[in-house]
Design a protein around this motif. Structure first.
Motif, PDB file in Angstrom:
ATOM      1  N   LEU A 239      -3.483   9.604 -15.391  1.00  0.00           N
ATOM      2  CA  LEU A 239      -2.572   9.339 -16.599  1.00  0.00           C
ATOM      3  C   LEU A 239      -2.853  10.386 -17.627  1.00  0.00           C
ATOM      4  CD1 LEU A 239      -4.247   5.510 -17.193  1.00  0.00           C
ATOM      5  CD2 LEU A 239      -2.251   6.372 -15.890  1.00  0.00           C
ATOM      6  N   GLN A 240      -1.508  10.697 -18.315  1.00  0.00           N
ATOM      7  CA  GLN A 240      -1.468  11.444 -19.396  1.00  0.00           C
ATOM      8  C   GLN A 240      -0.511  10.942 -20.363  1.00  0.00           C
ATOM      9  OE1 GLN A 240      -2.116  13.318 -21.918  1.00  0.00           O
ATOM     10  NE2 GLN A 240      -2.458  15.124 -21.130  1.00  0.00           N
ATOM     11  N   THR A 241      -1.122  10.251 -21.569  1.00  0.00           N
ATOM     12  CA  THR A 241      -0.313   9.369 -22.285  1.00  0.00           C
ATOM     13  C   THR A 241       0.224  10.176 -23.478  1.00  0.00           C
ATOM     14  OG1 THR A 241      -2.434   8.773 -23.615  1.00  0.00           O
ATOM     15  CG2 THR A 241      -1.680   7.303 -21.912  1.00  0.00           C
ATOM     16  N   GLN A 242      -0.177  11.502 -23.614  1.00  0.00           N
ATOM     17  CA  GLN A 242       0.407  12.120 -24.690  1.00  0.00           C
ATOM     18  C   GLN A 242       1.767  12.926 -23.951  1.00  0.00           C
ATOM     19  OE1 GLN A 242      -2.168  15.545 -25.820  1.00  0.00           O
ATOM     20  NE2 GLN A 242      -0.369  16.395 -27.194  1.00  0.00           N
ATOM     21  N   ALA A 243       2.651  12.697 -24.781  1.00  0.00           N
ATOM     22  CA  ALA A 243       4.207  13.023 -24.508  1.00  0.00           C
ATOM     23  C   ALA A 243       4.175  14.571 -24.190  1.00  0.00           C
ATOM     24  CB  ALA A 243       5.455  12.587 -25.425  1.00  0.00           C
ATOM     25  N   GLY A 244       5.032  14.767 -23.144  1.00  0.00           N
ATOM     26  CA  GLY A 244       5.008  16.254 -22.935  1.00  0.00           C
ATOM     27  C   GLY A 244       5.631  16.450 -21.417  1.00  0.00           C
ATOM     28  N   PRO A 245       6.290  17.453 -21.196  1.00  0.00           N
ATOM     29  CA  PRO A 245       7.086  17.833 -19.803  1.00  0.00           C
ATOM     30  C   PRO A 245       6.064  17.783 -18.676  1.00  0.00           C
ATOM     31  CG  PRO A 245       6.876  19.972 -20.896  1.00  0.00           C
ATOM     32  CD  PRO A 245       6.440  19.006 -22.148  1.00  0.00           C
TER      33      PRO A 245
ATOM     34  N   THR B  30      11.046  14.937 -12.646  1.00  0.00           N
ATOM     35  CA  THR B  30      10.276  15.176 -13.774  1.00  0.00           C
ATOM     36  C   THR B  30      10.565  14.296 -14.725  1.00  0.00           C
ATOM     37  OG1 THR B  30      12.662  16.241 -14.353  1.00  0.00           O
ATOM     38  CG2 THR B  30      11.108  17.787 -13.291  1.00  0.00           C
ATOM     39  N   GLY B  31       9.794  14.711 -16.050  1.00  0.00           N
ATOM     40  CA  GLY B  31       9.903  13.719 -17.191  1.00  0.00           C
ATOM     41  C   GLY B  31       9.177  14.156 -18.221  1.00  0.00           C
ATOM     42  N   ASN B  32       9.096  13.415 -19.319  1.00  0.00           N
ATOM     43  CA  ASN B  32       8.487  13.777 -20.634  1.00  0.00           C
ATOM     44  C   ASN B  32       7.281  12.879 -20.821  1.00  0.00           C
ATOM     45  OD1 ASN B  32       8.260  15.911 -22.693  1.00  0.00           O
ATOM     46  ND2 ASN B  32       8.782  13.934 -24.288  1.00  0.00           N
ATOM     47  N   ASP B  33       7.402  12.009 -19.914  1.00  0.00           N
ATOM     48  CA  ASP B  33       6.004  11.118 -19.762  1.00  0.00           C
ATOM     49  C   ASP B  33       5.529  10.491 -18.264  1.00  0.00           C
ATOM     50  OD1 ASP B  33       8.065   9.351 -19.298  1.00  0.00           O
ATOM     51  OD2 ASP B  33       8.530   8.997 -21.720  1.00  0.00           O
ATOM     52  N   GLY B  34       4.829   9.467 -18.407  1.00  0.00           N
ATOM     53  CA  GLY B  34       4.766   8.752 -17.014  1.00  0.00           C
ATOM     54  C   GLY B  34       3.126   9.261 -16.376  1.00  0.00           C
ATOM     55  N   TRP B  35       3.094   8.655 -15.101  1.00  0.00           N
ATOM     56  CA  TRP B  35       2.027   8.695 -14.525  1.00  0.00           C
ATOM     57  C   TRP B  35       2.086   8.547 -13.191  1.00  0.00           C
ATOM     58  CZ3 TRP B  35       1.699   4.167 -11.741  1.00  0.00           C
ATOM     59  CH2 TRP B  35       2.172   3.267 -12.364  1.00  0.00           C
TER      60      TRP B  35
ATOM     61  N   THR C 233       0.993  -0.999  -0.008  1.00  0.00           N
ATOM     62  CA  THR C 233       0.112  -0.161   0.038  1.00  0.00           C
ATOM     63  C   THR C 233       0.738   1.237  -0.036  1.00  0.00           C
ATOM     64  OG1 THR C 233      -1.831  -1.021   1.270  1.00  0.00           O
ATOM     65  CG2 THR C 233      -1.866   1.282   1.143  1.00  0.00           C
ATOM     66  N   GLY C 234       0.772   2.047  -1.069  1.00  0.00           N
ATOM     67  CA  GLY C 234       1.602   3.358  -1.156  1.00  0.00           C
ATOM     68  C   GLY C 234       1.589   3.944  -2.627  1.00  0.00           C
ATOM     69  N   MET C 235       2.473   4.823  -2.881  1.00  0.00           N
ATOM     70  CA  MET C 235       2.474   5.566  -4.076  1.00  0.00           C
ATOM     71  C   MET C 235       3.224   4.913  -5.142  1.00  0.00           C
ATOM     72  SD  MET C 235       3.156   9.225  -2.672  1.00  0.00           S
ATOM     73  CE  MET C 235       2.272  10.133  -1.392  1.00  0.00           C
ATOM     74  N   ALA C 236       2.953   5.191  -6.396  1.00  0.00           N
ATOM     75  CA  ALA C 236       3.668   4.559  -7.401  1.00  0.00           C
ATOM     76  C   ALA C 236       3.930   5.417  -8.470  1.00  0.00           C
ATOM     77  CB  ALA C 236       2.893   3.297  -8.067  1.00  0.00           C
ATOM     78  N   PHE C 237       5.037   5.547  -9.029  1.00  0.00           N
ATOM     79  CA  PHE C 237       5.374   6.574  -9.997  1.00  0.00           C
ATOM     80  C   PHE C 237       6.166   6.061 -11.208  1.00  0.00           C
ATOM     81  CE2 PHE C 237       5.453   8.982  -6.232  1.00  0.00           C
ATOM     82  CZ  PHE C 237       5.174  10.042  -6.481  1.00  0.00           C
ATOM     83  N   TYR C 238       5.889   6.398 -12.470  1.00  0.00           N
ATOM     84  CA  TYR C 238       6.555   5.578 -13.551  1.00  0.00           C
ATOM     85  C   TYR C 238       6.604   6.938 -14.679  1.00  0.00           C
ATOM     86  CZ  TYR C 238       7.128   2.884 -17.606  1.00  0.00           C
ATOM     87  OH  TYR C 238       7.608   2.023 -18.634  1.00  0.00           O
ATOM     88  N   THR C 239       8.043   6.650 -14.933  1.00  0.00           N
ATOM     89  CA  THR C 239       8.492   7.399 -16.284  1.00  0.00           C
ATOM     90  C   THR C 239       9.466   6.485 -16.921  1.00  0.00           C
ATOM     91  OG1 THR C 239      10.658   8.067 -15.270  1.00  0.00           O
ATOM     92  CG2 THR C 239       8.731   9.668 -14.830  1.00  0.00           C
ATOM     93  N   ASP C 240       9.576   6.764 -18.379  1.00  0.00           N
ATOM     94  CA  ASP C 240      10.283   5.882 -19.422  1.00  0.00           C
ATOM     95  C   ASP C 240      11.800   5.676 -18.604  1.00  0.00           C
ATOM     96  OD1 ASP C 240      10.244   4.252 -21.617  1.00  0.00           O
ATOM     97  OD2 ASP C 240      11.620   5.629 -22.410  1.00  0.00           O
TER      98      ASP C 240
END
Length: 577
Positions: free
Chosen positions: A296-302, A278-283, A249-256
């Motif tokens: 979620l924001q699947t469109q690439a961008g800062p 920071t990243g140009n993708d991820g959730w 139980t906790g947080m999750a972060f994802y970037t390429d």
């Protein structure tokens, strides 16, 4: 050498089961037996929903929280920027709860911030109380877990604390209609209007969230959009060992760049949370056993990511997106998605890169994922998860058939020469060095490898542990029946029938093996299965079913090989006198 081989196998098997027991304790909300961690902080008791609402409002921003002495309407810091007093909520503003229903959700929105404050999953029954459905998001005296969004930078823009107006008519998804659209409008009076458009689709656990920003001022603005998941740090554990397990139980972060990162609430308290800021993708997401949520924001961008302790045992995980410049009189729409539902691996894989990793397989992911894939394919054919587990064991046995056959042949040879070994040990019992030399001579002459029976067990242990994680983590097993009294493969057998059968099959398998020459090891060979079988009384029924099937197939294969080699199967019963 035979004694050493048995000792090594029992040590490996015993250590593996001890590790599983330790993990089971942790997943049931109990401290680890061998490496206990600090106890999870429990949320302070509240006096009612109003108190919980006040608590949530005080800490909902992913930044600094006003002190208890702060006046009503004092500013709070939001992700990405400081917020001036002009953007502070009106403490006297009316707040309306809007309840809507689809085929999979019963959702409650608070017009203050257009925040999703309660989410009931209509397809999933609470394991502790089958008369209720699973409630994922909640804002009550017992639990706080909400999804928020708003604008920051420059100051004065609508936030998750700003009053919104519900501007839709429908509050339920009608039959024959595929989606339900909900509109919430906020006008702060300074010329900038934010309209949140929530689109709930039939059969989907993804809510499309459009943020329409209209600049009614005379100057261009350059806002940022933040999305936050806020919940308390209380980790629900099972006090009853017969109840289902809990998981991370906790947080999750994802970037390429850095891939999937889990963040414990305790790591945030200690300022030791490690993830890409920071990243140009991820959730960003929140994970618990069987269920998860993610912006979620699947469109690439800062974008930028943040994780903070908000006080009062509240934690916020957020993602902030720059909207770009909005000219006077122009409207810009930023579309994001909010996933909130079960950790169904195939659905998660289709939504965003790495989202399926919220399903926690532990350190054996490399084995567990193919096992789940195969198990899912079998379920597609058989339609029952219990029989799919049985079929999976058959396939694993076929895959390792020749390796197992070689091992059982070695064990049969050992059994055939066991009388000669026993006679030699008795004759040379006062000459241990000569005894070892004579034993090695017999092994060479009979072409017996005393370590030949080790390999199948060594291979089976990681598969066993990986399947343990598959059954522990797969929401598909939750409340999945097998036959008769087994109504839920993810929880222990309520009548302990499967563990008893597993224990008996283990003892039968032990009886078919050649007895160790050493009397003490012979006793341990019978006692250790009994001791370790106790743990299986508290393991998921699906895992016990796997082990029973594996035992029975092993016994059948061993029986056939012994018979073919002219070593009639016989039962070596224990002697404890």
């Amino acid at each position: 050498m035979n004694d050493i081989r048995r000792s090594i196998l029992w040590v490996i098997f015993g250590f593996s089961l001890v590790l599983l027991w330790d993990r089971w304790q942790i997943h049931n909300g109990k401290p680890a037996t061998f490496f206990p961690a600090p106890a999870a902080v429990t949320a302070p008791a509240e006096t009612g929903p109003d108190a919980a609402t006040a608590q949530a409002s005080a800490g909902q921003a992913a930044g600094t929280v006003p002190s208890a002495s702060a006046p009503a309407g004092a500013p709070v810091a939001l992700p990405g920027a400081a917020v001036a007093a002009s953007s502070a909520p009106d403490a006297n503003a009316a707040s309306e709860l809007v309840e809507v229903t689809t085929d999979v959700y019963k959702a409650t929105f608070d017009t203050r911030g257009a925040t999703l404050v309660r989410l009931e999953l209509l397809k999933y029954v609470d394991q502790d109380d089958h008369s209720r459905n699973v409630v994922l998001f909640d804002r009550s005296a017992q639990h706080t877990y909400v999804a928020q969004s708003g604008l920051s930078a420059p100051a004065g823009l609508p936030t998750h604390l700003t009053p919104f107006r519900f501007a839709s008519q429908q509050r339920a998804l009608p039959d024959g209609q595929e989606s339900l659209e909900l509109r919430f409008v906020a006008d702060t009076g300074n010329g900038v209007t934010l309209t949140k458009v929530f689109t709930l689709n039939r059969g989907s656990y993804v809510i499309n969230v459009g943020h329409e920003i209209t600049n009614g001022t005379q100057a261009a603005i350059n806002p940022s959009l933040y999305m936050q998941l806020m919940r308390d740090g209380t980790i629900k554990g099972n006090t009853n060992m017969l109840a289902g397990p809990t998981s991370f139980t906790g947080m999750a972060f994802y970037t390429d760049n850095s891939k999937f990162k889990k963040v414990d609430f305790s790591a945030i308290d200690k300022n030791k949370a490690e993830f890409d800021k920071t990243g140009n993708d991820g959730w960003v997401g929140m994970v618990q056993h069987y269920f998860a949520s993610a912006w979620l924001q699947t469109q690439a961008g800062p974008r930028s990511f943040d994780a903070r302790a908000l006080g009062n045992n509240l934690y916020g995980a957020s993602m902030t997106l720059p909207v770009g410049e909005i000219a006077p009189g122009a409207t810009t729409t930023v579309t994001t998605q909010l996933f909130a539902g079960p950790q169904e691996e195939k659905r998660l894989e289709a939504l965003a890169p790495g989202l399926e990793l919220v399903k926690d397989y532990g350190i054996f992911t490399i084995i567990a994922k193919p096992l789940y894939w195969l198990l899912d394919k079998l379920h597609g054919v058989l339609g029952n998860w219990g029989w799919s587990i049985v079929a999976l064991v058959f396939l694993l046995k076929l895959a390792f058939y020749w390796l197992n056959a070689k091992a059982y042949s070695s064990m049969a040879k050992m059994k055939a020469i066991n009388p000669k070994i026993m006679e030699m040990r008795e004759r040379l019992k006062d000459k241990p060095q000569q005894m070892q030399q004579e034993m090695m001579r017999i092994y060479r002459e009979e072409k017996v490898n005393p370590m030949g029976g080790c390999f199948p067990i060594l291979i089976q242990i990681p598969v066993f542990i990986a399947l343990y994680w598959v059954l522990l983590s797969s929401v598909e097993m939750r409340n999945a029946p097998w036959i008769l009294w087994i109504k839920d493969l993810s929880t222990p057998d309520p009548y302990f029938i499967l563990p008893v059968v597993m224990t008996l099959s283990t003892l039968l398998q032990t009886a078919l093996n050649p007895a160790p020459p050493d009397p003490m090891q012979a006793k341990l060979m019978w006692l250790m299965p009994l001791v370790f079988s106790v743990m299986f009384f508290f393991f998921p029924a699906g895992l016990v079913l796997y082990w029973i099937t594996n035992n029975l197939l092993s016994i059948a294969q061993q029986w056939v090989i012994n018979t073919r080699m002219g070593v009639p199967p016989q039962f070596n019963l224990p002697k404890f006198n």
